[in-house]
Design a protein around this motif. Structure first.
Motif, PDB file in Angstrom:
ATOM      1  N   MET A   1       0.949  -1.397   0.007  1.00 51.62           N
ATOM      2  CA  MET A   1      -0.257   0.012  -0.362  1.00 51.62           C
ATOM      3  C   MET A   1       1.179   1.710   0.109  1.00 51.62           C
ATOM      4  O   MET A   1       1.597   1.289   0.716  1.00 51.62           O
ATOM      5  CB  MET A   1      -0.777   0.207   1.143  1.00 51.62           C
ATOM      6  CG  MET A   1      -1.932   1.233   1.284  1.00 51.62           C
ATOM      7  SD  MET A   1      -2.987   0.800  -0.173  1.00 51.62           S
ATOM      8  CE  MET A   1      -3.991  -0.787  -0.183  1.00 51.62           C
ATOM      9  N   HIS A   2       0.514   2.227  -0.748  1.00 51.54           N
ATOM     10  CA  HIS A   2       1.270   3.445  -0.422  1.00 51.54           C
ATOM     11  C   HIS A   2       1.716   4.175   0.446  1.00 51.54           C
ATOM     12  O   HIS A   2       0.621   4.478   1.309  1.00 51.54           O
ATOM     13  CB  HIS A   2       0.766   5.011  -1.743  1.00 51.54           C
ATOM     14  CG  HIS A   2       1.446   5.540  -2.206  1.00 51.54           C
ATOM     15  ND1 HIS A   2       1.927   6.721  -1.573  1.00 51.54           N
ATOM     16  CD2 HIS A   2       2.321   5.704  -3.706  1.00 51.54           C
ATOM     17  CE1 HIS A   2       3.387   7.234  -2.294  1.00 51.54           C
ATOM     18  NE2 HIS A   2       3.131   6.630  -3.634  1.00 51.54           N
ATOM     19  N   PRO A   3       2.751   4.592   0.727  1.00 55.30           N
ATOM     20  CA  PRO A   3       3.328   5.064   2.072  1.00 55.30           C
ATOM     21  C   PRO A   3       1.656   6.240   2.609  1.00 55.30           C
ATOM     22  O   PRO A   3       1.804   7.145   3.946  1.00 55.30           O
ATOM     23  CB  PRO A   3       4.597   5.605   2.488  1.00 55.30           C
ATOM     24  CG  PRO A   3       4.564   5.355   1.023  1.00 55.30           C
ATOM     25  CD  PRO A   3       3.501   4.797  -0.312  1.00 55.30           C
ATOM     26  N   HIS A   4       1.402   7.154   1.249  1.00 53.01           N
ATOM     27  CA  HIS A   4       0.557   8.286   1.517  1.00 53.01           C
ATOM     28  C   HIS A   4      -0.847   8.088   1.505  1.00 53.01           C
ATOM     29  O   HIS A   4      -1.006   8.315   2.069  1.00 53.01           O
ATOM     30  CB  HIS A   4       1.342   9.260   0.430  1.00 53.01           C
ATOM     31  CG  HIS A   4       2.542   9.609   0.502  1.00 53.01           C
ATOM     32  ND1 HIS A   4       3.299  10.620   1.897  1.00 53.01           N
ATOM     33  CD2 HIS A   4       3.544   9.821  -0.485  1.00 53.01           C
ATOM     34  CE1 HIS A   4       4.423  10.667   1.450  1.00 53.01           C
ATOM     35  NE2 HIS A   4       4.629  10.036   0.252  1.00 53.01           N
ATOM     36  N   VAL A   5      -0.883   7.108   1.389  1.00 57.57           N
ATOM     37  CA  VAL A   5      -2.400   6.666   1.667  1.00 57.57           C
ATOM     38  C   VAL A   5      -2.492   5.581   2.644  1.00 57.57           C
ATOM     39  O   VAL A   5      -1.929   4.775   3.090  1.00 57.57           O
ATOM     40  CB  VAL A   5      -3.190   5.715   0.676  1.00 57.57           C
ATOM     41  CG1 VAL A   5      -4.482   5.564   0.898  1.00 57.57           C
ATOM     42  CG2 VAL A   5      -2.937   6.397  -0.431  1.00 57.57           C
ATOM     43  N   HIS A   6      -2.832   6.206   4.013  1.00 60.58           N
ATOM     44  CA  HIS A   6      -2.836   5.958   5.498  1.00 60.58           C
ATOM     45  C   HIS A   6      -4.690   5.265   5.635  1.00 60.58           C
ATOM     46  O   HIS A   6      -5.852   5.704   5.068  1.00 60.58           O
ATOM     47  CB  HIS A   6      -3.299   6.885   6.510  1.00 60.58           C
ATOM     48  CG  HIS A   6      -2.986   6.405   7.803  1.00 60.58           C
ATOM     49  ND1 HIS A   6      -2.277   5.769   8.286  1.00 60.58           N
ATOM     50  CD2 HIS A   6      -4.160   6.389   9.088  1.00 60.58           C
ATOM     51  CE1 HIS A   6      -2.419   5.595   9.620  1.00 60.58           C
ATOM     52  NE2 HIS A   6      -3.778   6.092   9.577  1.00 60.58           N
ATOM     53  N   ILE A   7      -4.027   3.735   5.700  1.00 57.45           N
ATOM     54  CA  ILE A   7      -5.495   2.692   6.311  1.00 57.45           C
ATOM     55  C   ILE A   7      -5.383   2.647   7.702  1.00 57.45           C
ATOM     56  O   ILE A   7      -4.344   1.774   7.734  1.00 57.45           O
ATOM     57  CB  ILE A   7      -5.379   2.055   4.826  1.00 57.45           C
ATOM     58  CG1 ILE A   7      -5.906   2.069   3.642  1.00 57.45           C
ATOM     59  CG2 ILE A   7      -6.627   0.723   5.376  1.00 57.45           C
ATOM     60  CD1 ILE A   7      -6.159   1.409   2.227  1.00 57.45           C
ATOM     61  N   ASP A   8      -6.294   3.080   8.289  1.00 56.10           N
ATOM     62  CA  ASP A   8      -6.174   1.904  10.098  1.00 56.10           C
ATOM     63  C   ASP A   8      -7.303   1.290  10.023  1.00 56.10           C
ATOM     64  O   ASP A   8      -8.359   1.706  10.189  1.00 56.10           O
ATOM     65  CB  ASP A   8      -6.394   3.273  10.150  1.00 56.10           C
ATOM     66  CG  ASP A   8      -5.864   2.582  12.066  1.00 56.10           C
ATOM     67  OD1 ASP A   8      -5.678   1.325  12.483  1.00 56.10           O
ATOM     68  OD2 ASP A   8      -6.095   3.335  12.900  1.00 56.10           O
ATOM     69  N   LEU A   9      -6.721   0.646  10.609  1.00 57.14           N
ATOM     70  CA  LEU A   9      -8.051  -1.535  10.072  1.00 57.14           C
ATOM     71  C   LEU A   9      -8.335  -1.816  11.674  1.00 57.14           C
ATOM     72  O   LEU A   9      -8.398  -2.995  12.105  1.00 57.14           O
ATOM     73  CB  LEU A   9      -8.101  -2.079   9.503  1.00 57.14           C
ATOM     74  CG  LEU A   9      -8.376  -2.335   8.014  1.00 57.14           C
ATOM     75  CD1 LEU A   9      -7.937  -3.609   6.632  1.00 57.14           C
ATOM     76  CD2 LEU A   9      -9.523  -2.091   7.680  1.00 57.14           C
ATOM     77  N   THR A  10      -7.074  -1.102  12.980  1.00 56.74           N
ATOM     78  CA  THR A  10      -6.925  -1.745  13.710  1.00 56.74           C
ATOM     79  C   THR A  10      -8.041  -1.128  14.723  1.00 56.74           C
ATOM     80  O   THR A  10      -9.574  -0.880  14.461  1.00 56.74           O
ATOM     81  CB  THR A  10      -6.461   0.130  14.959  1.00 56.74           C
ATOM     82  OG1 THR A  10      -4.765   0.264  13.933  1.00 56.74           O
ATOM     83  CG2 THR A  10      -5.694  -0.432  16.615  1.00 56.74           C
ATOM     84  N   GLY A  11      -8.312  -3.025  15.525  1.00 51.51           N
ATOM     85  CA  GLY A  11      -9.828  -3.011  15.895  1.00 51.51           C
ATOM     86  C   GLY A  11     -10.601  -3.939  15.069  1.00 51.51           C
ATOM     87  O   GLY A  11     -11.707  -4.581  16.052  1.00 51.51           O
ATOM     88  N   LYS A  12     -10.264  -3.782  14.345  1.00 50.03           N
ATOM     89  CA  LYS A  12     -11.036  -5.188  13.034  1.00 50.03           C
ATOM     90  C   LYS A  12     -10.480  -6.314  13.323  1.00 50.03           C
ATOM     91  O   LYS A  12      -9.375  -6.565  12.888  1.00 50.03           O
ATOM     92  CB  LYS A  12     -11.025  -3.923  11.778  1.00 50.03           C
ATOM     93  CG  LYS A  12     -11.634  -3.132  11.589  1.00 50.03           C
ATOM     94  CD  LYS A  12     -12.849  -2.960  12.005  1.00 50.03           C
ATOM     95  CE  LYS A  12     -13.458  -1.576  12.083  1.00 50.03           C
ATOM     96  NZ  LYS A  12     -14.810  -0.791  12.953  1.00 50.03           N
ATOM     97  N   ARG A  13     -11.445  -7.085  13.042  1.00 43.49           N
ATOM     98  CA  ARG A  13     -10.761  -9.027  12.404  1.00 43.49           C
ATOM     99  C   ARG A  13     -11.715  -8.630  11.781  1.00 43.49           C
ATOM    100  O   ARG A  13     -12.140  -9.104  10.786  1.00 43.49           O
ATOM    101  CB  ARG A  13     -11.757  -9.488  13.636  1.00 43.49           C
ATOM    102  CG  ARG A  13     -11.216 -11.302  13.686  1.00 43.49           C
ATOM    103  CD  ARG A  13     -12.063 -11.695  14.414  1.00 43.49           C
ATOM    104  NE  ARG A  13     -11.190 -12.431  15.418  1.00 43.49           N
ATOM    105  CZ  ARG A  13     -11.201 -13.239  15.891  1.00 43.49           C
ATOM    106  NH1 ARG A  13     -12.513 -13.732  16.152  1.00 43.49           N
ATOM    107  NH2 ARG A  13     -11.212 -13.668  17.579  1.00 43.49           N
ATOM    108  N   ALA A  14     -10.163  -9.772  10.461  1.00 42.69           N
ATOM    109  CA  ALA A  14     -10.683 -10.160   9.752  1.00 42.69           C
ATOM    110  C   ALA A  14     -10.204 -11.512   9.072  1.00 42.69           C
ATOM    111  O   ALA A  14      -9.315 -11.847   9.488  1.00 42.69           O
ATOM    112  CB  ALA A  14      -9.750  -9.246   8.598  1.00 42.69           C
ATOM    113  N   LEU A  15     -11.001 -11.935   8.106  1.00 36.52           N
ATOM    114  CA  LEU A  15     -11.557 -13.673   7.716  1.00 36.52           C
ATOM    115  C   LEU A  15     -10.471 -13.879   6.548  1.00 36.52           C
ATOM    116  O   LEU A  15     -12.003 -13.058   5.601  1.00 36.52           O
ATOM    117  CB  LEU A  15     -12.132 -14.569   8.321  1.00 36.52           C
ATOM    118  CG  LEU A  15     -12.744 -15.827   7.838  1.00 36.52           C
ATOM    119  CD1 LEU A  15     -11.227 -16.544   8.488  1.00 36.52           C
ATOM    120  CD2 LEU A  15     -14.389 -16.760   8.160  1.00 36.52           C
ATOM    121  N   VAL A  16      -9.701 -14.424   6.160  1.00 36.60           N
ATOM    122  CA  VAL A  16      -9.448 -14.876   5.143  1.00 36.60           C
ATOM    123  C   VAL A  16      -9.221 -16.027   4.400  1.00 36.60           C
ATOM    124  O   VAL A  16      -8.301 -16.837   5.279  1.00 36.60           O
ATOM    125  CB  VAL A  16      -7.728 -14.181   4.191  1.00 36.60           C
ATOM    126  CG1 VAL A  16      -7.749 -13.861   2.517  1.00 36.60           C
ATOM    127  CG2 VAL A  16      -7.479 -12.117   4.493  1.00 36.60           C
TER     128      VAL A  16
END
Length: 263
Positions: A1-16
């Protein structure tokens, strides 16, 4: 992910699903990098543990065959709720169209489609109740440009586009988004084996890849196989708050393979 695009999924649970290797592992790694707590699934406990060891973040593993009712029940018991569901599990292979038997058609539907439907049915209500969630289906260019030698696989991926659009309508207005990702020819271990089955073992890998694209995927504008991380970048974005207005879509990471402006 590009360093200038801030994506914060802290606190989310993901299942893959299907995340011990390949595209699934790349997606799980990207989600963990964005701060999500990630659940890896697969049939082989050893491979899952090895995959988890390579991810920097909070990772748990659930081993089992989610194609079966028993495997699904075990997963749901271990992980009753998630915020992000990425339905990546899939099988593929080449077979002359008129030689595909009923018994060979069935596992493509059961593995690639029905498993995703079953998990969506299990997790979407909780997302809707909480007012936030992300459901994704990893489809394929084969959903739109069905290869003559893989029509059973293409059928399953076309079905995922319909499933995704339908569940997006079910989630309308809830804060939950549902999308499919149309992945183009991607460089994974399984695809390397597939390429070799079509072009032979004599060529060096770079030459074999080029020959495969030239002979079997000439529509590609990228003219190379896509790296799993490139698919993962789209999935991490779709899992994020930044993609809150993107739902019911089929988003392409196909290297320009599908010769159309839309989707």
């Amino acid at each position: 992910m590009h360093p200038h695009v801030h994506i914060d999924l802290t606190g989310k649970r993901a299942l893959v699903t299907g995340s011990s290797q390949g595209i699934g592992l790349a997606i799980a790694t990207g989600l963990a990098r964005a701060g999500a707590s990630v659940v890896l699934t697969g049939r082989d406990p050893g491979r899952l543990e090895a995959a988890a060891a390579g991810i920097d973040g909070e990772v748990t593993t659930v081993a089992g065959d989610v194609v079966s009712d028993e495997g699904t029940a075990a997963l749901l018991a271990a992980v009753p709720d998630v915020d992000v569901l990425v339905n990546n599990l899939g099988i593929f292979g080449a077979q002359p169209a008129l030689e595909i038997t009923d018994d060979e058609w069935r596992p493509y539907f059961e593995t690639n489609v029905l498993t995703a439907v079953r998990l969506t049915r299990a997790y979407l209500p909780g997302m809707r109740d909480r007012g936030w969630g992300r459901v994704q289906y990893i489809a394929s260019d084969s959903a739109v440009v069905v290869p003559a030698e893989m029509i059973h696989y293409g059928m399953s991926k076309t079905a995922l586009l319909a499933v995704s659009r339908g569940f997006a309508k079910e989630a309308a207005g809830s804060g939950v988004t549902v999308n499919s990702v149309i992945a183009g020819p991607t460089h994974t271990g399984g695809v390397e084996d597939f390429v070799r089955s079509l072009v032979g073992d004599e060529l060096a890998w770079d030459e074999a890849q080029h020959e495969f694209m030239r002979l079997h995927r000439p529509q590609s504008l990228l003219q190379r196989l896509i790296e799993p991380e490139e698919i993962a970048n789209m999935c991490v974005y779709l899992a994020s708050p930044l993609a809150s207005a993107t739902t019911g879509g089929a988003l392409r990471v196909d290297g320009g393979y599908v010769d159309a402006i839309l989707p």
